[in-house]
Design an enzyme around this catalytic site. Structure first.
Site, short mmCIF file in Angstrom:
data_model
loop_
_atom_site.label_atom_id
_atom_site.label_comp_id
_atom_site.label_asym_id
_atom_site.label_seq_id
_atom_site.Cartn_x
_atom_site.Cartn_y
_atom_site.Cartn_z
N ASP A 53 0.84 -1.20 0.00
CA ASP A 53 0.00 0.00 0.00
C ASP A 53 0.87 1.25 0.00
OD1 ASP A 53 0.89 -0.15 2.60
OD2 ASP A 53 -1.10 -0.19 3.53
N SER A 54 2.19 1.03 0.02
CA SER A 54 3.14 2.13 -0.19
C SER A 54 2.98 2.72 -1.59
CB SER A 54 4.58 1.65 0.01
OG SER A 54 4.81 0.41 -0.64
N ASP A 92 -0.97 -6.09 -0.24
CA ASP A 92 -1.46 -5.48 0.98
C ASP A 92 -2.97 -5.28 0.93
OD1 ASP A 92 0.61 -5.09 2.80
OD2 ASP A 92 1.26 -3.21 1.90
N LYS A 122 -1.41 -9.41 2.82
CA LYS A 122 -0.73 -8.96 4.04
C LYS A 122 -1.63 -8.01 4.82
CE LYS A 122 2.91 -6.07 4.01
NZ LYS A 122 2.42 -4.93 4.86
N GLU A 124 -1.91 -5.70 8.60
CA GLU A 124 -1.18 -5.11 9.72
C GLU A 124 -1.93 -5.33 11.03
OE1 GLU A 124 -0.40 -0.98 9.03
OE2 GLU A 124 0.65 -1.33 7.13
N GLU A 191 8.66 -4.45 11.08
CA GLU A 191 9.12 -3.15 10.57
C GLU A 191 9.58 -2.23 11.69
OE1 GLU A 191 7.76 0.60 7.70
OE2 GLU A 191 6.47 -1.17 7.89
#
Length: 273
Positions: A53-54, A92, A122, A124, A191
């Site tokens: 999602d970066s 993501d 993925k 979070e 991270e």
């Protein structure tokens, strides 16, 4: 064509991830968001590609990862999938697509998998999202966890500083990692956490860990491809190693093109029909 150190051209799977950890082979991972870049990254031998999602920052110019949508992630992921032959492709789940409840998270997970063709997703977070993780896993979708600095929670943290430096947060991270591992996640991204803590997590859980700013005690590493190639400017965290300066290369090439057009040097006779 195999990569520089890659002789095994079989498609990388979640099972291969576990095999790599068990053999002590480090896992290489980079982001990609488009067909052309993903093809190059895959050909060079990277084990896994994260459609992060970066993309919200790198591709769209947003300050945070929060604005990117499910449909935009599907667009980027499907572009990457079409280029990749070997690497495991992980997408993501963007902010808001799984935090509401288990039903909403599962619905969006199935939608992303069906539309993008990626290999895994993925998410979070730890215990806060564990019921959603269980639901997605029960549907047969591989899940990669993500602990430590979780950019989707940046407004809660208020800073991109190293996480889990205090005992309480470190203990929670260890507990969350154990929970994600026991639940069935095939890997966990760590991270911006202290290297000693990341190493401890890696030695504790059965699944592979992928570090970014977490030292070399993890089972693999991930970087944003535009950062490590030097395309982005003004972002230089301690953990980032720039392997090229494509910003300068591209600027020089484009500047030369402009000069050649202005001087009527391009196209020349051999470049004309």
């Amino acid at each position: 064509m195999a990569g520089y150190l890659v002789s095994d051209t079989r498609k990388v799977t979640t099972h291969r991830f576990l095999e790599m950890k068990q053999k002590g082979e480090k896992i290489s991972m980079l982001t990609s968001y488009d067909f052309t870049t993903a093809g190059i990254v895959d050909k060079a031998g990277v084990d896994a590609i994260l459609v992060g999602d970066s993309a919200s920052n790198v591709m769209a110019g947003n300050v945070t990862t929060l604005p990117i949508t499910v449909e935009q992630m599907i667009y980027h992921a499907s572009s990457v999938v079409r280029a990749v032959q070997r690497a495991l492709v992980v997408c993501d789940m963007p902010f808001g697509s799984y935090q509401i409840d288990r039903h909403e998270g599962l619905k969006n997970a199935v939608h992303i998998m069906k539309r993008s063709g990626c290999d895994a997703l993925k998410l979070e977070g730890g215990i806060e999202i564990i019921e959603t993780v269980k639901g997605i896993l029960d549907a047969g979708i591989p899940v990669m966890g993500h602990l430590g600095l979780t950019p989707q929670s940046i407004n809660k943290f208020g800073t991109y500083a190293v996480r889990a430096q205090e005992d309480e947060e470190a203990e929670k991270l260890l507990a969350d990692a154990a929970l994600l591992d026991e639940t069935g996640c095939f890997a966990i991204v760590l991270e911006k956490v202290p290297a000693a803590l990341a190493k401890k997590v890696s030695e504790t859980v059965k699944c592979p860990t992928i570090g970014i700013g977490a030292g070399n005690g993890t089972d693999g590493q991930v970087l944003v491809v535009d950062d490590m190639l030097g395309k982005t400017q003004g972002f230089s965290p301690k953990f980032l190693r720039r392997y090229a300066d494509l910003n300068a290369v591209m600027t020089d090439a484009i500047g030369q093109y402009v000069t050649d057009v202005k001087n009527i040097d391009f196209p020349n006779e051999s470049e004309s029909y």
